[in-house]
Design a protein around this motif. Structure first.
Motif, PDB file in Angstrom:
ATOM      1  N   ALA A  42       0.827  -1.211   0.000  1.00 26.47           N
ATOM      2  CA  ALA A  42       0.000   0.000   0.000  1.00 26.47           C
ATOM      3  C   ALA A  42       0.858   1.256   0.000  1.00 26.47           C
ATOM      4  O   ALA A  42       0.504   2.255  -0.642  1.00 26.47           O
ATOM      5  CB  ALA A  42      -0.922  -0.006   1.219  1.00 26.47           C
ATOM      6  N   LEU A 106      -8.313   2.053  -1.301  1.00 28.63           N
ATOM      7  CA  LEU A 106      -7.281   3.048  -0.984  1.00 28.63           C
ATOM      8  C   LEU A 106      -7.422   4.328  -1.810  1.00 28.63           C
ATOM      9  O   LEU A 106      -6.573   5.211  -1.740  1.00 28.63           O
ATOM     10  CB  LEU A 106      -5.892   2.449  -1.225  1.00 28.63           C
ATOM     11  CG  LEU A 106      -5.404   1.450  -0.187  1.00 28.63           C
ATOM     12  CD1 LEU A 106      -4.138   0.750  -0.669  1.00 28.63           C
ATOM     13  CD2 LEU A 106      -5.146   2.141   1.152  1.00 28.63           C
ATOM     14  N   VAL A 299      -3.924  -4.897   3.748  1.00 34.00           N
ATOM     15  CA  VAL A 299      -4.565  -3.644   3.367  1.00 34.00           C
ATOM     16  C   VAL A 299      -6.010  -3.617   3.841  1.00 34.00           C
ATOM     17  O   VAL A 299      -6.466  -2.607   4.401  1.00 34.00           O
ATOM     18  CB  VAL A 299      -4.498  -3.449   1.840  1.00 34.00           C
ATOM     19  CG1 VAL A 299      -5.340  -2.248   1.413  1.00 34.00           C
ATOM     20  CG2 VAL A 299      -3.053  -3.260   1.394  1.00 34.00           C
TER      21      VAL A 299
END
Length: 497
Positions: A42, A106, A299
């Motif tokens: 990430a 994200l 994540v």
């Protein structure tokens, strides 16, 4: 102000000048899809995303390509685990689906394409044939190796001398190679059983025989692509023979990126990439975060616990090429910084939309602070994508807004509007969203959804199917996907929650 980047190839900080003044060709070495993505992935994703966003902010059209390595012994080692699939392709498909969902959570901009190795075997074979024809590669027992002694500039990225480089590849390849540092472009046969065994998760039993990987026909016999050749083939297929920006993790400088340069430039007689940018590793205690070490936070776990904005605030608190430590303390600092930004933004929006916001109230210190913050943000981002200082510039706007709103009965409408617009515009460069994300933790949002689903299940048990359907519809109207299964209802919160 010109963007400058630190080029691993030269070791210098250089002005960024793409080949086409209007377009940027950006390639990022993507994941080997053999485990759930973790915060180390990430971190690189978010920084590449910020690069993409800033280049677009500067007016460039960004052609961003990111690959999936879906052919690898690590993937074969997962066959039969956790219902991932019964062959290499199925396991890869499961993890690619997982990875794409994590990317969306994200708030990453989409790449132009996400090419897979398995779809580009013809291009890989063509590239290997070219290298053989030009005298840079040779066949041995059905495998093909790159002859590192034939490429005069081998080692120019990692600054290593050829005589100092240790043997590359599996030990059983050594008798097939002319030089210990030669690397495989094509591997004969299926995946090596020992390699599969090495990457199995503890407690997984495949019986007497390891699962087999995919193979393809080639001029040298049935086999599989080598690891390094894939990125060269995919990047040149979807971008060009010369890239503007090639980005990847610091741990890939050697051998992966060094070998990419050698095979690409040997084949095309062109420089493969003009700028090489490398993201530093994520640290947990004294070790890098990695799937192989088992010391990682996934994540989806991180997004569920902290939300997208806190997580992106945390990941951009350090620049892409600086080391970053994961700890409870550093996460808490990010939560505090995002809370400051969000509270100041909400207060500014409330004030600018109130009757107390006046046309003839001027606060020059507020306006100057916003302008100075914009200048500082631009300077930071043009200084090798310095997200740490860019984030500090946004926080200075929050400070100025809070100072303006304190003990006032009338507010500077133009100054506050400038602050709101600037937070939205520049915050978006860091991938932060001041609109649309729930406040508080994602755990709380999940608890509320669980409570609603419990009520829904009770309504169904009581025969009130209409009311149960209404509750489901209301959740889905909020972007919460509900799926009924034999084990009960499951759900997924919308991206960013």
């Amino acid at each position: 102000m010109t963007l400058h980047v630190t080029n691993t190839l030269t070791g210098d900080r250089e002005p960024f000048e793409p080949q086409d003044p209007e377009n940027v060709l950006l390639y990022y070495c993507g994941l080997t899809v053999s485990d759930p993505p973790h915060l180390g992935h990430a971190r690189s994703w978010v920084h590449v995303d910020v690069m993409h966003r800033w280049l677009e902010h500067l007016g460039y059209d960004v052609r961003h390509v990111e690959n999936f390595t879906d052919v690898n012994e690590k993937i074969v080692a997962r066959v039969g685990e956790d219902d991932l699939g019964e062959d290499e392709a199925s396991v890869a498909e499961s993890y690619i689906e997982h990875t794409l969902a994590d990317m969306r959570s994200l708030n990453l901009l989409r790449a132009e394409v996400y090419p897979r190795v398995s779809e580009h075997v013809p291009e890989i074979v063509d590239l290997v044939e070219t290298l053989i024809e030009k005298g840079y590669a040779y066949e041995s027992n059905g495998s093909v190796y790159f002859d590192v002694t034939s490429f005069d500039e081998y080692g120019k990225l990692s600054n290593q001398e050829l005589d100092e480089i240790e043997s590359q590849g599996d030990p059983d390849e050594r008798t097939e190679k002319r030089h210990p540092a030669d690397f495989a472009l094509w591997k004969a046969g299926s995946v090596d059983e020992n390699a599969v065994h090495e990457h199995r998760h503890e407690g997984v039993d495949h019986g007497d025989h390891a699962p087999e990987g995919q193979t393809w026909e080639s001029p040298w016999g049935e086999g599989r692509p080598g690891w390094h050749i894939e990125c060269s083939a995919m990047s040149m297929t979807h971008l060009d023979e010369t890239l503007d920006l090639h980005v990847g993790g610091r741990d890939l400088v050697f051998p992966h990126h060094e070998n990419e340069i050698a095979q690409s430039e040997a084949a095309t007689d062109q420089q493969f990439a003009n700028y090489w940018l490398h993201c530093e590793l994520f640290q947990m205690d004294d070790e890098k975060m990695s799937s192989s070490l088992g010391n990682f936070v996934t994540v989806d776990e991180a997004v569920d616990q902290w939300g997208t904005n806190v997580l992106r605030t945390f990941l951009t608190a350090g620049s892409y090429n600086s080391k970053q430590l994961y700890s409870d303390e550093t996460i808490a600092e990010a939560e505090e910084r995002w809370d400051r930004l969000e509270r100041a933004y909400d207060a500014a929006v409330e004030a600018v939309d109130s009757t107390a916001a006046r046309t003839k109230v001027d606060d020059e210190s507020l306006r100057a602070a916003v302008d100075d913050a914009r200048d500082s943000f631009v300077e930071a981002m043009n200084d090798d994508f310095n997200t740490r200082e860019a984030q500090s510039a946004l926080l200075s706007i929050a400070t100025a807004v809070n100072s303006h709103l304190e003990d006032r009965s009338a507010f500077d409408y133009r100054g506050l509007r400038r602050a709101v617009d600037t937070l939205e515009e520049l915050g978006a460069v860091l991938g932060l969203s001041f609109v649309g994300e729930t406040t508080g933790t994602a755990d709380l949002a999940g608890d509320v959804v669980d409570l609603v689903l419990d009520v829904r299940e009770q309504e169904r048990a009581d025969g009130n199917y209409g009311r149960a359907d209404e509750l489901r519809d209301e959740l889905e109207a909020l972007g919460i996907e509900v799926q009924d299964t034999d084990d009960g209802a499951s759900y997924r919160l919308p991206s960013g929650k």
